[in-house]
Design an enzyme around this catalytic site. Structure first.
Site, mmCIF file in Angstrom:
data_model
loop_
_atom_site.group_PDB
_atom_site.id
_atom_site.type_symbol
_atom_site.label_atom_id
_atom_site.label_comp_id
_atom_site.label_asym_id
_atom_site.label_seq_id
_atom_site.Cartn_x
_atom_site.Cartn_y
_atom_site.Cartn_z
ATOM 1 N N SER A 1 0.867 -1.192 0.000
ATOM 2 C CA SER A 1 0.000 0.000 0.000
ATOM 3 C C SER A 1 0.898 1.235 0.000
ATOM 4 O O SER A 1 2.072 1.155 0.408
ATOM 5 C CB SER A 1 -0.852 -0.003 1.274
ATOM 6 N N TYR B 1 -2.790 -1.325 10.344
ATOM 7 C CA TYR B 1 -2.654 -1.469 8.891
ATOM 8 C C TYR B 1 -1.295 -0.953 8.413
ATOM 9 O O TYR B 1 -0.582 -1.627 7.662
ATOM 10 C CB TYR B 1 -3.793 -0.693 8.220
HETATM 11 P P1 NAD Z 1 -11.545 -5.988 -0.915
HETATM 12 O O1 NAD Z 1 -12.230 -5.858 0.403
HETATM 13 O O2 NAD Z 1 -12.258 -5.542 -2.151
HETATM 14 O O3 NAD Z 1 -11.102 -7.496 -1.151
HETATM 15 C C1 NAD Z 1 -10.484 -8.228 -0.122
HETATM 16 C C2 NAD Z 1 -10.360 -9.681 -0.546
HETATM 17 O O4 NAD Z 1 -9.735 -10.383 0.540
HETATM 18 C C3 NAD Z 1 -11.709 -10.380 -0.792
HETATM 19 O O5 NAD Z 1 -11.544 -11.311 -1.860
HETATM 20 C C4 NAD Z 1 -11.958 -11.119 0.509
HETATM 21 O O6 NAD Z 1 -12.780 -12.283 0.349
HETATM 22 C C5 NAD Z 1 -10.542 -11.506 0.877
HETATM 23 N N1 NAD Z 1 -10.370 -11.817 2.279
HETATM 24 C C6 NAD Z 1 -10.753 -11.087 3.366
HETATM 25 N N2 NAD Z 1 -10.462 -11.744 4.500
HETATM 26 C C7 NAD Z 1 -9.869 -12.916 4.113
HETATM 27 C C8 NAD Z 1 -9.356 -14.044 4.817
HETATM 28 N N3 NAD Z 1 -9.375 -14.099 6.165
HETATM 29 N N4 NAD Z 1 -8.863 -15.069 4.109
HETATM 30 C C9 NAD Z 1 -8.864 -15.045 2.751
HETATM 31 N N5 NAD Z 1 -9.331 -14.014 2.037
HETATM 32 C C10 NAD Z 1 -9.829 -12.970 2.714
HETATM 33 O O7 NAD Z 1 -10.161 -5.222 -0.725
HETATM 34 P P2 NAD Z 1 -9.177 -4.472 -1.771
HETATM 35 O O8 NAD Z 1 -9.400 -3.022 -1.630
HETATM 36 O O9 NAD Z 1 -9.235 -5.103 -3.109
HETATM 37 O O10 NAD Z 1 -7.773 -4.773 -1.064
HETATM 38 C C11 NAD Z 1 -6.914 -5.792 -1.503
HETATM 39 C C12 NAD Z 1 -5.519 -5.508 -0.980
HETATM 40 O O11 NAD Z 1 -5.079 -4.249 -1.480
HETATM 41 C C13 NAD Z 1 -5.431 -5.425 0.546
HETATM 42 O O12 NAD Z 1 -4.233 -6.035 0.988
HETATM 43 C C14 NAD Z 1 -5.399 -3.930 0.796
HETATM 44 O O13 NAD Z 1 -4.734 -3.613 1.994
HETATM 45 C C15 NAD Z 1 -4.626 -3.455 -0.419
HETATM 46 N N6 NAD Z 1 -4.817 -2.046 -0.733
HETATM 47 C C16 NAD Z 1 -6.054 -1.556 -1.018
HETATM 48 C C17 NAD Z 1 -6.184 -0.213 -1.337
HETATM 49 C C18 NAD Z 1 -7.518 0.399 -1.685
HETATM 50 O O14 NAD Z 1 -7.586 1.634 -1.771
HETATM 51 N N7 NAD Z 1 -8.567 -0.371 -1.929
HETATM 52 C C19 NAD Z 1 -5.066 0.617 -1.346
HETATM 53 C C20 NAD Z 1 -3.819 0.081 -1.048
HETATM 54 C C21 NAD Z 1 -3.709 -1.259 -0.744
#
Ligand code: NAD
Length: 258
Positions: free
Chosen positions: A140, A153
Site C-alpha cells: 500500500s 494497517y
Molecule cells: P476488498 O475488500 O475488495 O477485497 C479483499 C479480498 O480479501 C476479498 O476477496 C476477501 O474475500 C478476501 N479476504 C478477506 N479476508 C480474508 C481471509 N481471512 N482469508 C482469505 N481471504 C480474505 O479489498 P481491496 O481493496 O481489493 O484490497 C486488496 C488488498 O489491497 C489489501 O491487501 C489492501 O490492503 C490493499 N490495498 C487496497 C487499497 C484500496 O484503496 N482499496 C489501497 C492500497 C492497498
C-alpha cells in the site's frame, strides 16, 4: 510452459483485477477469498468464459496457518505446481489507537502480514528449485507513509516491504523475484467500508472524507483502477521484469511524491 498463480483475496477488488489480468495473460489461476461458495463459483466460471484460462477456487481463511497450507495443497493438486504468488488479501480498520479493537489488530497482522510470510515459506523452495518464480506483495502507499487512525494497517504494510526485500535477496540467484505494489486509494469494498469509519474518527461527513481525505492525498485527484494494478502485476511476472526485485512500486497518483 503455462505458469500457475495463486492470487489471495481475489474474489473482490484489487485481487480480482490481478487475477483477471494474469488469466488473460495465459496463466492458470487459483482464486481465493473468504467464505465464498456459490458466488465464488459463479465468478470463477465467468472468468473462465472471459479469459479461456484454467481457473480454480479455494475459499481458505488465510488468517489461519492450516488454511494457508490447504490453499497451497489444493493448488498443487489442481495444477501441479506454483510459479507465482500474489499476496493480496487484506483488511483494514480505522480507529484511534487507544480505542483500536484488539481482535481487529490480531486479524490485520495475521492476514495482511503473517499470511504473506507463510505463503512464501510454503512455495519458495519449489520456485528456487525450478529457477523461476514471482512473488508480488500487494502492500500500500501506507507501506511507505502513514496516516492517523490506521496503526495496525500501516504497521502490517511496512512489514510487508521488509519481507519483500528479504525474500528478494534470498531468491536473487535462483530466478525468483519479489516486489511490492503500493497502491494509493482504489474504490473497492475495502475503501467503501472505511469512508464511514474515517468520517467518525475525524468528525467529517462521508463526502468530506472522499474529497478532503482520500482524494486529497492523490495529486491526480483520481482513484487508482484495479485494471491498472493488474497490468503492473502482469509486468512484474514477465521475463522483462527479471531484474526488478526487492522494490516497492507506488501506483498512487503521486501521493508518496509529496
Ligand atoms: P476488498 O475488500 O475488495 O477485497 C479483499 C479480498 O480479501 C476479498 O476477496 C476477501 O474475500 C478476501 N479476504 C478477506 N479476508 C480474508 C481471509 N481471512 N482469508 C482469505 N481471504 C480474505 O479489498 P481491496 O481493496 O481489493 O484490497 C486488496 C488488498 O489491497 C489489501 O491487501 C489492501 O490492503 C490493499 N490495498 C487496497 C487499497 C484500496 O484503496 N482499496 C489501497 C492500497 C492497498
Amino acid at each position: 510452459m503455462t505458469k500457475t498463480a495463486i492470487v489471495t483475496g481475489s474474489t473482490s477488488g484489487i485481487g480480482l483485477g490481478i487475477a483477471r489480468a494474469l488469466a488473460a495473460g495465459g496463466a492458470n489461476v487459483m482464486l481465493n477469498g473468504l467464505g465464498e461458495s456459490s458466488d465464488g463459483e459463479e465468478l470463477r466460471r465467468s472468468l473462465v468464459a472471459e479469459t479461456g484460462a484454467e481457473i480454480a477456487l479455494c475459499a481458505a481463511d488465510l488468517s489461519r496457518v492450516d488454511e494457508i497450507e490447504r490453499l497451497v495443497a489444493d493448488t498443487r493438486l489442481r495444477f501441479g505446481q506454483v510459479d507465482i504468488i500474489v499476496n493480496n488479501a487484506g483488511v483494514q480498520t480505522v480507529a484511534p489507537i487507544e480505542d483500536f479493537p484488539v481482535e481487529r489488530y490480531d486479524l490485520i497482522i495475521a492476514l495482511n502480514m503473517s499470511a504473506a510470510w507463510h505463503l512464501i515459506r510454503l512455495t519458495f523452495a519449489e520456485m528456487k528449485a525450478r529457477g523461476w518464480g514471482r512473488i508480488v506483495n500487494v502492500a500500500s502507499a501506507h507501506a511507505l507513509v502513514a496516516s492517523p487512525f490506521k496503526s495496525a494497517y500501516v504497521m502490517s504494510k511496512h512489514a510487508v516491504n521488509g519481507l519483500t526485500k528479504t525474500v528478494a535477496l534470498e531468491g536473487a540467484e535462483f530466478g525468483v523475484t519479489a516486489n511490492a505494489i503500493c497502491p494509493g486509494y482504489v474504490m473497492t469494498p475495502l475503501v467503501e467500508k472505511q469512508v464511514p469509519e474515517t468520517a467518525k474518527a475525524r468528525g467529517l461527513t462521508e463526502e468530506q472524507v472522499i474529497r478532503d481525505v482520500l482524494l486529497a492525498a492523490q495529486p491526480t485527484r483520481q482513484f487508482v483502477g484495479v485494471d491498472q494494478i493488474g497490468a503492473l502485476a502482469v509486468f512484474l511476472c514477465s521475463d522483462a521484469a527479471a531484474q526488478i526485485t526487492g522494490t516497492a512500486i507506488p501506483i498512487d497518483g503521486g501521493w508518496t511524491a509529496h
